[in-house]
Write an enzyme that holds these catalytic residues in place. Structure first.
Site, short mmCIF file in Angstrom:
data_model
loop_
_atom_site.label_atom_id
_atom_site.label_comp_id
_atom_site.label_asym_id
_atom_site.label_seq_id
_atom_site.Cartn_x
_atom_site.Cartn_y
_atom_site.Cartn_z
CG ASP A 183 -1.99 1.04 1.17
OD1 ASP A 183 -2.27 1.54 0.06
OD2 ASP A 183 -2.57 1.36 2.22
CG HIS A 217 0.24 2.20 -9.69
ND1 HIS A 217 -0.09 1.73 -8.43
CD2 HIS A 217 -0.86 2.90 -10.12
CE1 HIS A 217 -1.31 2.12 -8.12
NE2 HIS A 217 -1.79 2.83 -9.11
CG LEU A 276 9.98 -16.94 -2.99
CD1 LEU A 276 9.76 -17.04 -1.48
CD2 LEU A 276 10.36 -15.51 -3.38
#
Length: 219
Positions: free
Chosen positions: A2, A19, A113
């Site tokens: 956020d 962004h 991962l």
């Protein structure tokens, strides 16, 4: 993740600028997670509620997503990262769906991962769709039955939730899965969240005593 829009506004730039900066933070955190021995990392990239944002912003986010997948997937594959996309994807454009499918297929056998990217995701939707699958099979609802149908059914429950940007809420993210997760909220806006900030969150988590509803071991 956020704070992209506010980060851009602080610099008198459009939200789209934030962004793009947020994508750089994604690279840093994915790398930091892999280097720290984290097994699973789930990124909340696009919620079902995000469809309510201005069309221009939504379109840009989708375009960025397609571009990033094309550019980054080879590096992720080289580093043994497996990527999966969780959420409701029916409304996504064909170009994005194809890139997502290619990325998942290319990395399916990777054992490093495990990177889950939540796009078109909502925690309430996840619980409802899981419960509906159980009911459709003619079974009684149960914790085990619903859990087996969640989009994260083959992943462990999260140990740690990190939310950046100063808000202290989970915003419809993994509602079922977060039942006993440690919640870490920080004021850092997402584009400024780097390896050091990630390490700080892990250090905070290491100091927590996880009881899962039981008494402390020393009691």
């Amino acid at each position: 993740m956020d704070g992209n829009g506010r980060w851009a506004q602080q610099r008198s730039r459009p939200r789209t600028f934030g962004h793009r900066a947020g994508l750089r933070a994604v690279r840093k955190v994915v790398r930091a997670a892999a280097n720290s021995g984290v097994g699973y990392l789930t990124l909340f990239a696009f919620s079902q509620e995000n469809w309510k944002r201005p069309v221009t912003e939504v379109n840009l986010l989708i375009q960025l997503f397609v571009t990033v997948l094309r550019r980054e997937i080879s590096a992720l594959h080289k580093n043994k990262v497996r990527i999966r996309f969780i959420g409701q994807h029916a409304d996504f454009p064909t170009a994005l769906l194809q890139q997502m499918q290619r990325a998942e297929a290319l990395t399916r056998e990777n054992t490093g991962l495990q990177l889950l990217v939540a796009v078109g995701y909502g925690g309430q939707w996840d619980i409802v769709q899981a419960a509906q699958r159980v009911v459709d099979r003619g079974q009684l609802l149960s914790i085990e039955g619903v859990q087996a149908e969640l989009v994260t059914a083959d992943a462990p429950a999260p140990d740690l939730l990190i939310r950046t940007g100063g808000e202290s809420r989970i915003s419809n993210f993994l509602l079922w899965q977060l039942a006993y997760t440690e919640l870490y909220f920080c004021a850092t806006l997402w584009p400024d969240f780097d390896e050091a900030a990630f390490a700080e969150a892990l250090a905070w988590f290491a100091g927590r005593q996880r009881r899962f509803g039981c008494l402390p071991e020393s009691a």
